[in-house]
Scaffold this motif. Structure first.
Motif, PDB file in Angstrom:
ATOM      1  N   ALA A 105       0.823  -1.220   0.000  1.00  0.00           N
ATOM      2  CA  ALA A 105       0.000   0.000   0.000  1.00  0.00           C
ATOM      3  C   ALA A 105       0.854   1.265   0.000  1.00  0.00           C
ATOM      4  O   ALA A 105       1.878   1.340   0.678  1.00  0.00           O
ATOM      5  CB  ALA A 105      -0.928  -0.005   1.210  1.00  0.00           C
ATOM      6  N   VAL A 106       0.382   2.244  -0.757  1.00  0.00           N
ATOM      7  CA  VAL A 106       0.948   3.591  -0.723  1.00  0.00           C
ATOM      8  C   VAL A 106      -0.054   4.411   0.082  1.00  0.00           C
ATOM      9  O   VAL A 106      -1.113   4.776  -0.417  1.00  0.00           O
ATOM     10  CB  VAL A 106       1.132   4.161  -2.149  1.00  0.00           C
ATOM     11  CG1 VAL A 106       1.642   5.582  -2.086  1.00  0.00           C
ATOM     12  CG2 VAL A 106       2.060   3.265  -2.957  1.00  0.00           C
ATOM     13  N   TRP A 107       0.268   4.645   1.351  1.00  0.00           N
ATOM     14  CA  TRP A 107      -0.676   5.239   2.291  1.00  0.00           C
ATOM     15  C   TRP A 107      -0.848   6.729   2.040  1.00  0.00           C
ATOM     16  O   TRP A 107       0.100   7.422   1.708  1.00  0.00           O
ATOM     17  CB  TRP A 107      -0.219   4.990   3.727  1.00  0.00           C
ATOM     18  CG  TRP A 107      -0.159   3.528   4.037  1.00  0.00           C
ATOM     19  CD1 TRP A 107       0.957   2.742   4.052  1.00  0.00           C
ATOM     20  CD2 TRP A 107      -1.257   2.672   4.331  1.00  0.00           C
ATOM     21  NE1 TRP A 107       0.611   1.443   4.354  1.00  0.00           N
ATOM     22  CE2 TRP A 107      -0.735   1.373   4.538  1.00  0.00           C
ATOM     23  CE3 TRP A 107      -2.623   2.861   4.454  1.00  0.00           C
ATOM     24  CZ2 TRP A 107      -1.528   0.282   4.852  1.00  0.00           C
ATOM     25  CZ3 TRP A 107      -3.426   1.776   4.772  1.00  0.00           C
ATOM     26  CH2 TRP A 107      -2.883   0.503   4.966  1.00  0.00           C
ATOM     27  N   VAL A 111      -4.712  10.781   9.368  1.00  0.00           N
ATOM     28  CA  VAL A 111      -5.346  11.673  10.338  1.00  0.00           C
ATOM     29  C   VAL A 111      -5.198  11.069  11.726  1.00  0.00           C
ATOM     30  O   VAL A 111      -4.950   9.876  11.872  1.00  0.00           O
ATOM     31  CB  VAL A 111      -6.850  11.927  10.028  1.00  0.00           C
ATOM     32  CG1 VAL A 111      -7.035  12.624   8.692  1.00  0.00           C
ATOM     33  CG2 VAL A 111      -7.651  10.641  10.071  1.00  0.00           C
ATOM     34  N   SER A 112      -5.366  11.900  12.732  1.00  0.00           N
ATOM     35  CA  SER A 112      -5.330  11.453  14.119  1.00  0.00           C
ATOM     36  C   SER A 112      -6.754  11.489  14.655  1.00  0.00           C
ATOM     37  O   SER A 112      -7.445  12.502  14.527  1.00  0.00           O
ATOM     38  CB  SER A 112      -4.423  12.374  14.929  1.00  0.00           C
ATOM     39  OG  SER A 112      -4.378  11.958  16.264  1.00  0.00           O
ATOM     40  N   TRP A 113      -7.202  10.383  15.274  1.00  0.00           N
ATOM     41  CA  TRP A 113      -8.592  10.239  15.709  1.00  0.00           C
ATOM     42  C   TRP A 113      -8.637   9.824  17.168  1.00  0.00           C
ATOM     43  O   TRP A 113      -8.098   8.777  17.537  1.00  0.00           O
ATOM     44  CB  TRP A 113      -9.266   9.189  14.830  1.00  0.00           C
ATOM     45  CG  TRP A 113     -10.727   8.978  15.008  1.00  0.00           C
ATOM     46  CD1 TRP A 113     -11.653   9.875  15.412  1.00  0.00           C
ATOM     47  CD2 TRP A 113     -11.443   7.766  14.748  1.00  0.00           C
ATOM     48  NE1 TRP A 113     -12.909   9.298  15.422  1.00  0.00           N
ATOM     49  CE2 TRP A 113     -12.806   8.007  15.014  1.00  0.00           C
ATOM     50  CE3 TRP A 113     -11.062   6.498  14.305  1.00  0.00           C
ATOM     51  CZ2 TRP A 113     -13.780   7.034  14.864  1.00  0.00           C
ATOM     52  CZ3 TRP A 113     -12.033   5.528  14.154  1.00  0.00           C
ATOM     53  CH2 TRP A 113     -13.380   5.796  14.425  1.00  0.00           C
ATOM     54  N   GLN A 114      -9.249  10.641  17.995  1.00  0.00           N
ATOM     55  CA  GLN A 114      -9.451  10.310  19.419  1.00  0.00           C
ATOM     56  C   GLN A 114     -10.747   9.518  19.541  1.00  0.00           C
ATOM     57  O   GLN A 114     -11.806  10.005  19.151  1.00  0.00           O
ATOM     58  CB  GLN A 114      -9.530  11.589  20.256  1.00  0.00           C
ATOM     59  CG  GLN A 114      -9.705  11.350  21.733  1.00  0.00           C
ATOM     60  CD  GLN A 114      -8.463  10.745  22.390  1.00  0.00           C
ATOM     61  OE1 GLN A 114      -7.342  11.091  22.058  1.00  0.00           O
ATOM     62  NE2 GLN A 114      -8.677   9.828  23.303  1.00  0.00           N
ATOM     63  N   VAL A 148      -4.928   7.104  11.680  1.00  0.00           N
ATOM     64  CA  VAL A 148      -5.735   6.471  10.638  1.00  0.00           C
ATOM     65  C   VAL A 148      -5.086   6.809   9.305  1.00  0.00           C
ATOM     66  O   VAL A 148      -4.836   7.978   9.000  1.00  0.00           O
ATOM     67  CB  VAL A 148      -7.189   7.011  10.652  1.00  0.00           C
ATOM     68  CG1 VAL A 148      -8.018   6.337   9.569  1.00  0.00           C
ATOM     69  CG2 VAL A 148      -7.819   6.824  12.020  1.00  0.00           C
ATOM     70  N   ARG A 149      -4.807   5.781   8.524  1.00  0.00           N
ATOM     71  CA  ARG A 149      -4.242   6.016   7.195  1.00  0.00           C
ATOM     72  C   ARG A 149      -5.009   5.173   6.186  1.00  0.00           C
ATOM     73  O   ARG A 149      -5.577   4.127   6.537  1.00  0.00           O
ATOM     74  CB  ARG A 149      -2.748   5.727   7.168  1.00  0.00           C
ATOM     75  CG  ARG A 149      -2.382   4.303   7.518  1.00  0.00           C
ATOM     76  CD  ARG A 149      -0.892   4.134   7.608  1.00  0.00           C
ATOM     77  NE  ARG A 149      -0.543   2.723   7.757  1.00  0.00           N
ATOM     78  CZ  ARG A 149       0.656   2.246   7.567  1.00  0.00           C
ATOM     79  NH1 ARG A 149       1.641   3.053   7.215  1.00  0.00           N
ATOM     80  NH2 ARG A 149       0.896   0.961   7.710  1.00  0.00           N
ATOM     81  N   VAL A 164      -8.263   1.037   5.223  1.00  0.00           N
ATOM     82  CA  VAL A 164      -8.259   2.121   6.207  1.00  0.00           C
ATOM     83  C   VAL A 164      -7.734   1.497   7.487  1.00  0.00           C
ATOM     84  O   VAL A 164      -8.448   0.774   8.174  1.00  0.00           O
ATOM     85  CB  VAL A 164      -9.658   2.746   6.404  1.00  0.00           C
ATOM     86  CG1 VAL A 164      -9.599   3.829   7.468  1.00  0.00           C
ATOM     87  CG2 VAL A 164     -10.198   3.298   5.087  1.00  0.00           C
ATOM     88  N   GLN A 165      -6.470   1.766   7.789  1.00  0.00           N
ATOM     89  CA  GLN A 165      -5.808   1.118   8.908  1.00  0.00           C
ATOM     90  C   GLN A 165      -5.749   2.027  10.126  1.00  0.00           C
ATOM     91  O   GLN A 165      -5.424   3.206  10.017  1.00  0.00           O
ATOM     92  CB  GLN A 165      -4.388   0.707   8.510  1.00  0.00           C
ATOM     93  CG  GLN A 165      -3.718  -0.171   9.527  1.00  0.00           C
ATOM     94  CD  GLN A 165      -2.407  -0.706   9.010  1.00  0.00           C
ATOM     95  OE1 GLN A 165      -1.555   0.046   8.572  1.00  0.00           O
ATOM     96  NE2 GLN A 165      -2.255  -2.035   9.057  1.00  0.00           N
TER      97      GLN A 165
END
Length: 171
Positions: A105-107, A111-114, A148-149, A164-165
């Motif tokens: 994968a080319v990510w 984003v950062s998710w709380q 999240v990438r 979506v990792q």
């Protein structure tokens, strides 16, 4: 909930045409979906997300929008990844391609998710209070901050999938 192989293999959530959304259980009542009296509904806000993923405020938290296309989606806890079925001859073929897809994968769109705890994947057109009456998938995430990438990958000539990792960051 759609199943394409033997029962218990993987549960897939499908959309009526718009994006899927992942909402923390704690704020499900605050997601109105396509309902509402505002000019721009929550569903409209989800449709405006550009790219593979995006975050939208919901209550005192945020929801993760799975953008790009309304592909059937499941969560594979062993990989910490939402897998989005773009093309494959069978579920077995798609799932067999996941490890190679993750390696190649080319990510993008990190984003950062709380997350305050478990989350629910469902069609963004539905209100959060109606998830029990429609296709949904509960994902028992631990509270904390996640990176999240997202990526699209083609692990085989006829197999394409979205990834979506989620990776939990240390406290």
């Amino acid at each position: 909930m759609a199943r394409y192989a033997d029962p218990g293999t993987v549960e897939w959530v499908e959309s009526g045409g718009g994006p899927l959304i992942v909402v923390p259980e704690a704020v499900l009542p605050f997601w109105a979906g396509a309902d509402g009296e505002d000019l721009a509904t929550d569903y409209d806000r989800a449709c405006e997300v550009d790219g593979y993923v995006g975050l939208l405020p919901v209550g005192d938290s945020a929801a993760l929008v799975l953008g790009d296309e309304p592909a059937s989606t499941s969560f594979l806890p062993d990989h910490g990844t939402f897998v989005r079925w773009s093309a494959a001859g069978s579920e077995d073929e798609l799932l067999a391609g996941v490890p190679a897809a993750l390696d190649a994968a080319v990510w993008q769109n990190e984003v950062s998710w709380q997350v305050p705890g478990p989350v629910v994947l469902f069609d963004s057109a539905w209100p959060g209070t109606a998830t029990e009456r429609t296709e949904h998938l509960r994902v028992p995430l631990e509270p904390g901050r996640y990176t999240v990438r997202a990526a699209h990958a083609q692990p085989g000539p006829e197999t394409w999938l979205g990834l979506v990792q989620l990776s939990r960051l240390p406290d």
